[in-house]
Design a protein around this motif. Sequence first.
Motif, PDB file in Angstrom:
ATOM      1  N   VAL A  26     -11.134  -0.906  14.405  1.00 40.55           N
ATOM      2  CA  VAL A  26     -10.163   0.173  14.167  1.00 40.55           C
ATOM      3  C   VAL A  26      -8.750  -0.392  14.154  1.00 40.55           C
ATOM      4  CG1 VAL A  26      -9.190   2.300  15.092  1.00 40.55           C
ATOM      5  CG2 VAL A  26     -11.661   1.961  15.109  1.00 40.55           C
ATOM      6  N   GLN A  27      -8.451  -1.322  15.069  1.00 39.76           N
ATOM      7  CA  GLN A  27      -7.125  -1.937  15.067  1.00 39.76           C
ATOM      8  C   GLN A  27      -6.877  -2.680  13.752  1.00 39.76           C
ATOM      9  OE1 GLN A  27      -6.381  -5.434  17.408  1.00 39.76           O
ATOM     10  NE2 GLN A  27      -4.368  -4.712  18.035  1.00 39.76           N
ATOM     11  N   PHE A  28      -7.911  -3.350  13.247  1.00 37.70           N
ATOM     12  CA  PHE A  28      -7.802  -4.031  11.960  1.00 37.70           C
ATOM     13  C   PHE A  28      -7.476  -3.027  10.862  1.00 37.70           C
ATOM     14  CE2 PHE A  28     -10.230  -6.159   8.324  1.00 37.70           C
ATOM     15  CZ  PHE A  28      -9.183  -7.010   8.014  1.00 37.70           C
ATOM     16  N   ARG A  29      -8.126  -1.876  10.903  1.00 38.41           N
ATOM     17  CA  ARG A  29      -7.837  -0.856   9.896  1.00 38.41           C
ATOM     18  C   ARG A  29      -6.418  -0.318  10.064  1.00 38.41           C
ATOM     19  NH1 ARG A  29     -10.255   5.185   8.710  1.00 38.41           N
ATOM     20  NH2 ARG A  29      -8.769   5.559   7.050  1.00 38.41           N
ATOM     21  N   MET A  30      -5.941  -0.220  11.291  1.00 40.57           N
ATOM     22  CA  MET A  30      -4.569   0.230  11.519  1.00 40.57           C
ATOM     23  C   MET A  30      -3.580  -0.706  10.839  1.00 40.57           C
ATOM     24  SD  MET A  30      -4.860   1.397  15.527  1.00 40.57           S
ATOM     25  CE  MET A  30      -3.195   1.979  15.751  1.00 40.57           C
ATOM     26  N   VAL A  31      -3.843  -2.005  10.966  1.00 38.11           N
ATOM     27  CA  VAL A  31      -2.973  -2.999  10.329  1.00 38.11           C
ATOM     28  C   VAL A  31      -3.032  -2.855   8.811  1.00 38.11           C
ATOM     29  CG1 VAL A  31      -2.604  -5.470   9.966  1.00 38.11           C
ATOM     30  CG2 VAL A  31      -3.164  -4.612  12.258  1.00 38.11           C
ATOM     31  N   TYR A  52      -7.200   9.554  16.111  1.00 37.13           N
ATOM     32  CA  TYR A  52      -8.581   9.819  15.722  1.00 37.13           C
ATOM     33  C   TYR A  52      -9.591   9.062  16.570  1.00 37.13           C
ATOM     34  CZ  TYR A  52      -6.849  11.853  11.287  1.00 37.13           C
ATOM     35  OH  TYR A  52      -6.222  12.603  10.339  1.00 37.13           O
ATOM     36  N   TYR A  53      -9.303   7.796  16.861  1.00 33.71           N
ATOM     37  CA  TYR A  53     -10.333   6.908  17.389  1.00 33.71           C
ATOM     38  C   TYR A  53     -10.198   6.498  18.848  1.00 33.71           C
ATOM     39  CZ  TYR A  53     -11.786   6.157  12.545  1.00 33.71           C
ATOM     40  OH  TYR A  53     -12.229   6.327  11.267  1.00 33.71           O
ATOM     41  N   ALA A  54      -9.033   6.650  19.449  1.00 35.90           N
ATOM     42  CA  ALA A  54      -8.790   6.090  20.786  1.00 35.90           C
ATOM     43  C   ALA A  54      -9.856   6.497  21.796  1.00 35.90           C
ATOM     44  CB  ALA A  54      -7.409   6.493  21.279  1.00 35.90           C
ATOM     45  N   GLU A  55     -10.281   7.736  21.766  1.00 36.87           N
ATOM     46  CA  GLU A  55     -11.254   8.191  22.760  1.00 36.87           C
ATOM     47  C   GLU A  55     -12.674   7.714  22.483  1.00 36.87           C
ATOM     48  OE1 GLU A  55     -12.568  12.537  22.122  1.00 36.87           O
ATOM     49  OE2 GLU A  55     -10.556  12.454  21.241  1.00 36.87           O
ATOM     50  N   HIS A  56     -12.908   7.168  21.275  1.00 35.23           N
ATOM     51  CA  HIS A  56     -14.260   6.750  20.897  1.00 35.23           C
ATOM     52  C   HIS A  56     -14.499   5.262  21.064  1.00 35.23           C
ATOM     53  CE1 HIS A  56     -15.456  10.642  19.172  1.00 35.23           C
ATOM     54  NE2 HIS A  56     -14.193  10.735  18.835  1.00 35.23           N
ATOM     55  N   GLU A 114      -6.482  -0.415  24.847  1.00 29.89           N
ATOM     56  CA  GLU A 114      -5.120  -0.955  24.964  1.00 29.89           C
ATOM     57  C   GLU A 114      -4.679  -1.626  23.674  1.00 29.89           C
ATOM     58  OE1 GLU A 114      -2.570  -3.953  27.886  1.00 29.89           O
ATOM     59  OE2 GLU A 114      -4.616  -3.342  28.414  1.00 29.89           O
ATOM     60  N   LEU A 115      -5.639  -2.206  22.930  1.00 28.26           N
ATOM     61  CA  LEU A 115      -5.322  -2.821  21.641  1.00 28.26           C
ATOM     62  C   LEU A 115      -4.725  -1.790  20.691  1.00 28.26           C
ATOM     63  CD1 LEU A 115      -8.481  -5.011  20.917  1.00 28.26           C
ATOM     64  CD2 LEU A 115      -6.180  -5.852  21.414  1.00 28.26           C
ATOM     65  N   LEU A 116      -5.346  -0.619  20.645  1.00 26.87           N
ATOM     66  CA  LEU A 116      -4.870   0.425  19.727  1.00 26.87           C
ATOM     67  C   LEU A 116      -3.509   0.934  20.161  1.00 26.87           C
ATOM     68  CD1 LEU A 116      -8.078   2.550  19.006  1.00 26.87           C
ATOM     69  CD2 LEU A 116      -7.380   0.323  18.113  1.00 26.87           C
ATOM     70  N   ALA A 117      -3.345   1.141  21.449  1.00 28.43           N
ATOM     71  CA  ALA A 117      -2.059   1.633  21.944  1.00 28.43           C
ATOM     72  C   ALA A 117      -0.948   0.642  21.637  1.00 28.43           C
ATOM     73  CB  ALA A 117      -2.143   1.887  23.459  1.00 28.43           C
ATOM     74  N   SER A 120      -0.829  -1.434  19.175  1.00 27.21           N
ATOM     75  CA  SER A 120      -0.554  -1.436  17.732  1.00 27.21           C
ATOM     76  C   SER A 120       0.396  -0.308  17.340  1.00 27.21           C
ATOM     77  CB  SER A 120      -1.860  -1.294  16.940  1.00 27.21           C
ATOM     78  OG  SER A 120      -2.671  -2.432  17.129  1.00 27.21           O
ATOM     79  N   VAL A 121       0.373   0.766  18.110  1.00 27.27           N
ATOM     80  CA  VAL A 121       1.272   1.892  17.838  1.00 27.27           C
ATOM     81  C   VAL A 121       2.623   1.666  18.491  1.00 27.27           C
ATOM     82  CG1 VAL A 121       1.664   4.369  18.170  1.00 27.27           C
ATOM     83  CG2 VAL A 121      -0.613   3.528  17.567  1.00 27.27           C
ATOM     84  N   GLU A 122       2.609   1.247  19.765  1.00 26.45           N
ATOM     85  CA  GLU A 122       3.850   1.144  20.530  1.00 26.45           C
ATOM     86  C   GLU A 122       4.739   0.002  20.068  1.00 26.45           C
ATOM     87  OE1 GLU A 122       2.362   0.717  24.445  1.00 26.45           O
ATOM     88  OE2 GLU A 122       1.539   2.755  24.565  1.00 26.45           O
ATOM     89  N   ASP A 123       4.127  -1.125  19.674  1.00 33.28           N
ATOM     90  CA  ASP A 123       4.924  -2.299  19.324  1.00 33.28           C
ATOM     91  C   ASP A 123       5.417  -2.278  17.877  1.00 33.28           C
ATOM     92  OD1 ASP A 123       4.407  -3.144  21.840  1.00 33.28           O
ATOM     93  OD2 ASP A 123       2.808  -4.539  21.288  1.00 33.28           O
ATOM     94  N   ALA A 124       4.900  -1.345  17.081  1.00 31.86           N
ATOM     95  CA  ALA A 124       5.274  -1.309  15.657  1.00 31.86           C
ATOM     96  C   ALA A 124       6.658  -0.715  15.487  1.00 31.86           C
ATOM     97  CB  ALA A 124       4.261  -0.484  14.887  1.00 31.86           C
ATOM     98  N   PRO A 125       7.406  -1.184  14.457  1.00 31.34           N
ATOM     99  CA  PRO A 125       8.735  -0.633  14.222  1.00 31.34           C
ATOM    100  C   PRO A 125       8.666   0.788  13.703  1.00 31.34           C
ATOM    101  CG  PRO A 125       8.088  -2.154  12.486  1.00 31.34           C
ATOM    102  CD  PRO A 125       7.046  -2.249  13.526  1.00 31.34           C
TER     103      PRO A 125
END
Length: 258
Positions: free
Chosen positions: A109-114, A237-241, A248-251, A253-258
């Motif tokens: 999912v993190q890969f898809r976020m990127v 969509y995915y954090a709870e799954h 923490e990886l997903l979080a 990816s959101v927090e550190d992004a500009p």
Amino acid sequence: MAADDTDLFKTVTPVRAYQRVAEQIEERILAGDLPPGSRLPAERELVNRFGVGRSTVREALRVLQSAGLIRSRPGDPLGAEVLGVSPDNLSQALGRLTRSSVSTLGELVQFRMVLDAESNRLAARLHGEADLERMREQIARMESLSGGPASLHAFSEADALFHRAIAEASGNSLLGLCARAVHEAVVEVIEKKIAGVSDTAAWMERSIAHHREVLAAIAAGDGPLAARLGRSALHEYYAEHVEPETRELLAASVEDAP
């Protein structure tokens, strides 16, 4: 040679003839000399051309079919059909990875976020009117499907086509290929999530609203906003799954992004 150097080398395994046959055919497919839809020579002709036995040719064809590069039917007088490289090859590989210990659903999912974030950003800059129209068509399709539980798969498919349109609008063919493959690898999770919510129609409406926001940002040429929307929606969509240890990886990816 020093005594502690004995582990530097390993015995050599001879390459079997079927591997050489498979490698040559694969090279011709990847080079475009054998395009998708074309046919390999019949089995007997391959035996003659490669100068090997029939069992060797059949084993090579089995390897190529397992890789998804050809579709082979024993005794087919037309020869094996060339499938070539497609998102199906990649999505199957990613699907296997998510079911193995090599990677986790959270990492996928993190890969898809990127991928989504970068596709959104580039699409905002490089899209054409035809790209926007394709996105609008899929949103309209999602709107027409948002009423009934029997439409879950079709809704997920429209979602996939929307993101595919964005990835292809980015101008990078590899982003388009990867976006489709990654989405297909996690589409089952999407459908289970929709089916598991208490108010399916409300969840679908929120999803549609998000897609409208992304479309508006791309149409306005606002790449940073489009990228941010893509990351935050996937996290929601995915954090709870995903596995607790990878949330923490997903979080991040959101927090550190500009």
